[in-house]
Design an enzyme around this catalytic site. Sequence first.
Site, PDB file in Angstrom:
ATOM      1  N   GLU A  43       0.724  -1.280  -0.079  1.00  0.00           N
ATOM      2  CA  GLU A  43      -0.009  -0.084   0.058  1.00  0.00           C
ATOM      3  C   GLU A  43       0.921   1.238  -0.143  1.00  0.00           C
ATOM      4  O   GLU A  43       0.741   2.131  -0.507  1.00  0.00           O
ATOM      5  CB  GLU A  43      -0.910   0.111   1.261  1.00  0.00           C
ATOM      6  CG  GLU A  43      -1.788   1.146   1.442  1.00  0.00           C
ATOM      7  CD  GLU A  43      -2.725   1.035   2.625  1.00  0.00           C
ATOM      8  OE1 GLU A  43      -3.977   1.015   2.312  1.00  0.00           O
ATOM      9  OE2 GLU A  43      -2.061   1.387   3.649  1.00  0.00           O
TER      10      GLU A  43
ATOM     11  N   SER B 217      -0.055   6.692   9.210  1.00  0.00           N
ATOM     12  CA  SER B 217       0.260   8.039   9.264  1.00  0.00           C
ATOM     13  C   SER B 217       1.753   8.468   9.340  1.00  0.00           C
ATOM     14  O   SER B 217       2.548   7.684   9.529  1.00  0.00           O
ATOM     15  CB  SER B 217      -0.327   8.588  10.771  1.00  0.00           C
ATOM     16  OG  SER B 217       0.739   8.151  11.827  1.00  0.00           O
ATOM     17  N   ASN B 218       1.989   9.730   8.858  1.00  0.00           N
ATOM     18  CA  ASN B 218       3.395  10.242   8.729  1.00  0.00           C
ATOM     19  C   ASN B 218       4.372  10.037   9.855  1.00  0.00           C
ATOM     20  O   ASN B 218       5.477   9.923   9.946  1.00  0.00           O
ATOM     21  CB  ASN B 218       3.407  11.536   8.051  1.00  0.00           C
ATOM     22  CG  ASN B 218       3.195  11.626   6.499  1.00  0.00           C
ATOM     23  OD1 ASN B 218       2.871  10.445   6.130  1.00  0.00           O
ATOM     24  ND2 ASN B 218       3.467  12.738   5.952  1.00  0.00           N
TER      25      ASN B 218
HETATM   26  C1  LIG Z   1      -9.141   9.943   4.058  1.00  0.00           C
HETATM   27  C2  LIG Z   1      -8.973   8.364   4.908  1.00  0.00           C
HETATM   28  C3  LIG Z   1      -9.395   7.168   4.070  1.00  0.00           C
HETATM   29  C4  LIG Z   1      -8.811   6.181   4.781  1.00  0.00           C
HETATM   30  N1  LIG Z   1      -9.435   5.115   4.155  1.00  0.00           N
HETATM   31  C5  LIG Z   1      -9.211   3.871   4.985  1.00  0.00           C
HETATM   32  C6  LIG Z   1      -9.720   2.621   4.366  1.00  0.00           C
HETATM   33  O1  LIG Z   1     -10.322   2.458   3.228  1.00  0.00           O
HETATM   34  N2  LIG Z   1      -9.889   1.425   5.062  1.00  0.00           N
HETATM   35  C7  LIG Z   1      -9.458   1.415   6.240  1.00  0.00           C
HETATM   36  O2  LIG Z   1      -9.181   0.292   6.831  1.00  0.00           O
HETATM   37  N3  LIG Z   1      -8.729   2.485   6.760  1.00  0.00           N
HETATM   38  C8  LIG Z   1      -8.876   3.647   6.002  1.00  0.00           C
HETATM   39  N4  LIG Z   1      -8.301   4.758   6.658  1.00  0.00           N
HETATM   40  C9  LIG Z   1      -7.732   4.709   8.155  1.00  0.00           C
HETATM   41  C10 LIG Z   1      -6.336   5.128   8.342  1.00  0.00           C
HETATM   42  O3  LIG Z   1      -5.386   3.846   8.077  1.00  0.00           O
HETATM   43  C11 LIG Z   1      -5.970   5.434   9.882  1.00  0.00           C
HETATM   44  O4  LIG Z   1      -6.661   6.645   9.998  1.00  0.00           O
HETATM   45  C12 LIG Z   1      -4.650   5.621  10.171  1.00  0.00           C
HETATM   46  O5  LIG Z   1      -3.965   4.393  10.153  1.00  0.00           O
HETATM   47  C13 LIG Z   1      -4.501   6.415  11.422  1.00  0.00           C
HETATM   48  O6  LIG Z   1      -5.079   5.636  12.386  1.00  0.00           O
HETATM   49  P1  LIG Z   1      -6.173   6.657  13.338  1.00  0.00           P
HETATM   50  O7  LIG Z   1      -6.941   7.572  12.501  1.00  0.00           O
HETATM   51  O8  LIG Z   1      -6.815   5.671  14.312  1.00  0.00           O
HETATM   52  O9  LIG Z   1      -5.267   7.766  14.505  1.00  0.00           O
HETATM   53  P2  LIG Z   1      -4.555   7.217  15.640  1.00  0.00           P
HETATM   54  O10 LIG Z   1      -3.662   6.038  15.341  1.00  0.00           O
HETATM   55  O11 LIG Z   1      -5.544   7.175  16.711  1.00  0.00           O
HETATM   56  O12 LIG Z   1      -3.480   8.144  15.608  1.00  0.00           O
HETATM   57  C14 LIG Z   1      -3.720   9.651  16.151  1.00  0.00           C
HETATM   58  C15 LIG Z   1      -2.516  10.409  16.274  1.00  0.00           C
HETATM   59  O13 LIG Z   1      -1.445   9.674  16.843  1.00  0.00           O
HETATM   60  C16 LIG Z   1      -0.314   9.631  16.134  1.00  0.00           C
HETATM   61  N5  LIG Z   1       0.384   8.223  16.662  1.00  0.00           N
HETATM   62  C17 LIG Z   1      -0.328   7.100  16.684  1.00  0.00           C
HETATM   63  N6  LIG Z   1       0.629   6.172  17.106  1.00  0.00           N
HETATM   64  C18 LIG Z   1       1.761   6.532  17.104  1.00  0.00           C
HETATM   65  C19 LIG Z   1       3.090   6.116  17.055  1.00  0.00           C
HETATM   66  N7  LIG Z   1       3.345   4.854  17.497  1.00  0.00           N
HETATM   67  N8  LIG Z   1       4.167   7.277  17.172  1.00  0.00           N
HETATM   68  C20 LIG Z   1       3.939   8.269  16.939  1.00  0.00           C
HETATM   69  N9  LIG Z   1       2.686   8.958  16.597  1.00  0.00           N
HETATM   70  C21 LIG Z   1       1.665   8.049  16.682  1.00  0.00           C
HETATM   71  C22 LIG Z   1      -0.902   9.327  14.677  1.00  0.00           C
HETATM   72  O14 LIG Z   1       0.087   9.815  13.736  1.00  0.00           O
HETATM   73  C23 LIG Z   1      -1.913  10.686  14.645  1.00  0.00           C
HETATM   74  O15 LIG Z   1      -1.271  11.723  14.335  1.00  0.00           O
HETATM   75  C24 LIG Z   1      -8.492   5.939   6.145  1.00  0.00           C
HETATM   76  C25 LIG Z   1      -7.982   7.244   6.586  1.00  0.00           C
HETATM   77  C26 LIG Z   1      -8.232   8.513   6.122  1.00  0.00           C
HETATM   78  C27 LIG Z   1      -7.963   9.966   6.939  1.00  0.00           C
END
Ligand SMILES: Cc1cc2nc3c(=O)[nH]c(=O)nc-3n(C[C@H](O)[C@H](O)[C@H](O)COP(=O)(O)OP(=O)(O)OC[C@H]3O[C@@H](n4cnc5c(N)ncnc54)[C@H](O)[C@@H]3O)c2cc1C
Length: 385
Positions: A245, A370-371
């Site tokens: 991906e 996420s980045n």
């Molecule tokens: C537009 C969009 C489309 C998407 N499409 C899909 C899809 O089709 N199917 C699907 O399954 N998912 C999808 N996603 C989900 C996406 O993969 C997740 O949003 C992503 O993995 C981040 O998880 P979260 O939103 O739960 O944030 P969280 O994991 O809760 O993170 C919140 C914040 O904490 C930071 N953080 C978390 N863990 C750490 C760490 N270990 N070290 C440093 N910082 C950290 C993150 O970077 C972020 O800034 C989509 C997301 C978006 C925004």
Amino acid sequence: MKLRLSEEDAAFREEMRTFFTTQVPQSIRDTVAARRELTKDQIVETQQILNAAGLAVPNWPVEWGGKDWTPLQRHIWHEEMQLASVPAPLAFNASMVGPVIAAFGSQEVKERFLPATANLDIWWSQGFSEPDAGSDLASLRTVARREGDEYVVNGQKTWTTLGQYGDWIFTLVRTDPDAPKKQQGISFLLIDMTSPGLTVRPIELIDGGHEVNEVFFEDVRVPAENLVGEENRGWDYAKFLLGNERVGVAPVGSTKRWLAAAKELAGDRIAGDPVLATRVAGLENELLALELTALRVVAHSADGKPHPASSVLKLRGTELQQAVTELYVDLAGPLSLASGAGDGSGVPDWARVSTPQYLNFRKASIYGGSNEVQRQIIAKTILGL
Ligand SMILES: Cc1cc2nc3c(=O)[nH]c(=O)nc-3n(C[C@H](O)[C@H](O)[C@H](O)COP(=O)(O)OP(=O)(O)OC[C@H]3O[C@@H](n4cnc5c(N)ncnc54)[C@H](O)[C@@H]3O)c2cc1C
């Protein structure tokens, strides 16, 4: 490092360029170039044109429609597609579930799903993320309980991109809640989205669009034969999928195209405004550096396996993509506020869409891992920190 393409690769680039600029309808390419939303039909039509020419799933094994290309040829294919404003084959099909089924599915599952997946006769959605299970994906709670020849699925997925179009959804589900490690009790299950008990609910985004959804499962019955690979081994398949991906999410070609178009729109302003000129030149240089890095990564990816540096491409690629969307807003100035203006408005199209697109592309640094998490991967696997 040799920076020039070999004669063979240059001819390959030409072949791809000619195909993409002559075989995909101009109306579809214009929609992409104007950065407008494509319809489902336009996405399906494009993929079917590519698939008929053997150009939809080059990363798959040859027996399922793949090509025996070098990583560099694959890169050229992808870049030329972006430069020609051709929508890429649907990632859920072509780079996510397809390769997983080809690598780990039974012969029956392969025959049943792969041809339809390549041709976009089935539109796949990705059902991985859940509330409280995004970056920490292994915390997922959607449960699949085995009952005879079926799994009974209960739980919720979220952020399901284009789930409103989905025919099927590939999911990670918990099949062994008592496994000693949370990664060990997860399976990879394919679910028909018309199954009773499955509901798709839209999430409205900050740009007013609707491209993501919540998906709910209430006692959804899924035939056990829809399991991919072995029960409780889903985490391994998910890691394989997520590596793929990330490779496709450094959109160098389309960002270059956007930036070139922005430069044209800016016209004479660049010559008269040194700050703007420096900003544009800076972005061009950074994109060139990313392009060279991408070429180095593809040149060194062994056995088709994603290189850990794909995290660098994802990180930098999305940062530059966002920087270009910001440039559009600044070029539009006050006109960028006119996003609600109708088609008859005197505000040019590109200026009207600049703010919604700027807002929409905040997503790029979140999806695909996420980045911040990419930085952790770079620190550990590349820098050895
Ligand atoms: C537009 C969009 C489309 C998407 N499409 C899909 C899809 O089709 N199917 C699907 O399954 N998912 C999808 N996603 C989900 C996406 O993969 C997740 O949003 C992503 O993995 C981040 O998880 P979260 O939103 O739960 O944030 P969280 O994991 O809760 O993170 C919140 C914040 O904490 C930071 N953080 C978390 N863990 C750490 C760490 N270990 N070290 C440093 N910082 C950290 C993150 O970077 C972020 O800034 C989509 C997301 C978006 C925004």
